[in-house]
Design a protein around this motif. Structure first.
Motif, PDB file in Angstrom:
ATOM      1  N   SER A  98       0.845  -1.194   0.000  1.00  0.00           N
ATOM      2  CA  SER A  98       0.000   0.000   0.000  1.00  0.00           C
ATOM      3  C   SER A  98       0.882   1.245   0.000  1.00  0.00           C
ATOM      4  O   SER A  98       2.080   1.175   0.238  1.00  0.00           O
ATOM      5  CB  SER A  98      -0.951   0.007   1.199  1.00  0.00           C
ATOM      6  N   LEU A  99       0.269   2.373  -0.291  1.00  0.00           N
ATOM      7  CA  LEU A  99       0.987   3.640  -0.354  1.00  0.00           C
ATOM      8  C   LEU A  99       0.431   4.592   0.689  1.00  0.00           C
ATOM      9  O   LEU A  99      -0.755   4.557   1.012  1.00  0.00           O
ATOM     10  CB  LEU A  99       0.844   4.249  -1.750  1.00  0.00           C
ATOM     11  N   LEU A 100       1.288   5.452   1.184  1.00  0.00           N
ATOM     12  CA  LEU A 100       0.873   6.454   2.159  1.00  0.00           C
ATOM     13  C   LEU A 100       0.379   7.682   1.410  1.00  0.00           C
ATOM     14  O   LEU A 100       1.115   8.293   0.628  1.00  0.00           O
ATOM     15  CB  LEU A 100       2.040   6.818   3.079  1.00  0.00           C
ATOM     16  N   ARG A 101      -0.883   8.027   1.611  1.00  0.00           N
ATOM     17  CA  ARG A 101      -1.493   9.180   0.957  1.00  0.00           C
ATOM     18  C   ARG A 101      -1.540  10.348   1.936  1.00  0.00           C
ATOM     19  O   ARG A 101      -1.838  10.167   3.110  1.00  0.00           O
ATOM     20  CB  ARG A 101      -2.920   8.854   0.499  1.00  0.00           C
ATOM     21  N   HIS A 102      -1.246  11.518   1.438  1.00  0.00           N
ATOM     22  CA  HIS A 102      -1.210  12.749   2.226  1.00  0.00           C
ATOM     23  C   HIS A 102      -2.103  13.742   1.491  1.00  0.00           C
ATOM     24  O   HIS A 102      -1.737  14.240   0.418  1.00  0.00           O
ATOM     25  CB  HIS A 102       0.243  13.234   2.309  1.00  0.00           C
ATOM     26  N   VAL A 103      -3.295  13.979   2.020  1.00  0.00           N
ATOM     27  CA  VAL A 103      -4.282  14.833   1.373  1.00  0.00           C
ATOM     28  C   VAL A 103      -4.288  16.184   2.083  1.00  0.00           C
ATOM     29  O   VAL A 103      -4.432  16.248   3.302  1.00  0.00           O
ATOM     30  CB  VAL A 103      -5.691  14.203   1.440  1.00  0.00           C
ATOM     31  N   VAL A 104      -4.132  17.256   1.320  1.00  0.00           N
ATOM     32  CA  VAL A 104      -4.057  18.605   1.875  1.00  0.00           C
ATOM     33  C   VAL A 104      -5.104  19.468   1.175  1.00  0.00           C
ATOM     34  O   VAL A 104      -5.132  19.544  -0.057  1.00  0.00           O
ATOM     35  CB  VAL A 104      -2.653  19.217   1.660  1.00  0.00           C
ATOM     36  N   LEU A 105      -5.954  20.111   1.979  1.00  0.00           N
ATOM     37  CA  LEU A 105      -6.981  21.014   1.441  1.00  0.00           C
ATOM     38  C   LEU A 105      -6.709  22.426   1.937  1.00  0.00           C
ATOM     39  O   LEU A 105      -6.433  22.625   3.128  1.00  0.00           O
ATOM     40  CB  LEU A 105      -8.373  20.571   1.901  1.00  0.00           C
ATOM     41  N   PHE A 106      -6.807  23.399   1.031  1.00  0.00           N
ATOM     42  CA  PHE A 106      -6.585  24.796   1.378  1.00  0.00           C
ATOM     43  C   PHE A 106      -7.864  25.602   1.225  1.00  0.00           C
ATOM     44  O   PHE A 106      -8.602  25.441   0.250  1.00  0.00           O
ATOM     45  CB  PHE A 106      -5.537  25.447   0.467  1.00  0.00           C
ATOM     46  N   LYS A 107      -8.055  26.512   2.188  1.00  0.00           N
ATOM     47  CA  LYS A 107      -9.076  27.553   2.099  1.00  0.00           C
ATOM     48  C   LYS A 107      -8.307  28.869   2.174  1.00  0.00           C
ATOM     49  O   LYS A 107      -7.627  29.149   3.174  1.00  0.00           O
ATOM     50  CB  LYS A 107     -10.068  27.465   3.256  1.00  0.00           C
ATOM     51  N   PHE A 108      -8.400  29.669   1.120  1.00  0.00           N
ATOM     52  CA  PHE A 108      -7.663  30.929   1.076  1.00  0.00           C
ATOM     53  C   PHE A 108      -8.472  32.067   1.684  1.00  0.00           C
ATOM     54  O   PHE A 108      -9.706  32.054   1.675  1.00  0.00           O
ATOM     55  CB  PHE A 108      -7.277  31.268  -0.369  1.00  0.00           C
TER      56      PHE A 108
END
Length: 141
Positions: A41-51
């Motif tokens: 499996s792979l390590l997923r890094h999800v990043v969401l931005f609110k400006f």
């Protein structure tokens, strides 16, 4: 009668302890460990931005470009995908940008997080960022 009740209680306690100890050990036939990582499996890094409301399109474009450049500066990033929210559901809570990074290991992520180029990106982003949401997980099928 007391002996039977004590014996039954002892049996229940022993069984309960056996079940509890079994529940914290991974199954010998499983390909998953206690962290949720499966083999391959792979390590997923999800990043969401609110400006912030005052962030100009030019500044946001510069931030997008800087984030897209990180894989060329940090080899531990196995891949980067990104995009803008276009969900019709209206549940994004103001988050507009999604960045989806992949790492092959927690060690690679541990190099990325304090990496000088990641920190420099954070300094560029900081004045224009209202909020950020980060979720990491091991991929599953």
């Amino acid at each position: 009668m007391k002996t039977t009740a004590l014996t039954n209680c002892a049996i229940i306690c022993v069984l309960s302890l056996g079940l509890m100890s079994h529940s914290v050990e991974p199954c010998k036939n499983s390909n998953e460990n206690l962290t949720g990582k499966k083999q391959n499996s792979l390590l997923r890094h999800v990043v969401l931005f609110k400006f912030k409301d005052g962030a100009s399109e030019d500044k946001i474009k510069a931030i997008e470009d800087a984030f897209k450049a990180l894989p060329s500066k940090i080899p531990q990033i196995a891949s980067l995908e990104w995009g803008l929210n276009n969900s019709p559901e209206g549940l994004n809570k103001g988050f507009t940008h999604c960045y989806f990074l992949t790492f092959k290991s927690e060690a690679d992520r541990a190099i990325y997080l304090p990496h000088p180029d990641h920190k420099a990106f954070g300094k560029l982003l900081g004045p224009y960022l209202e909020d950020v949401l980060v979720v990491d997980y091991w991929s599953r099928e």
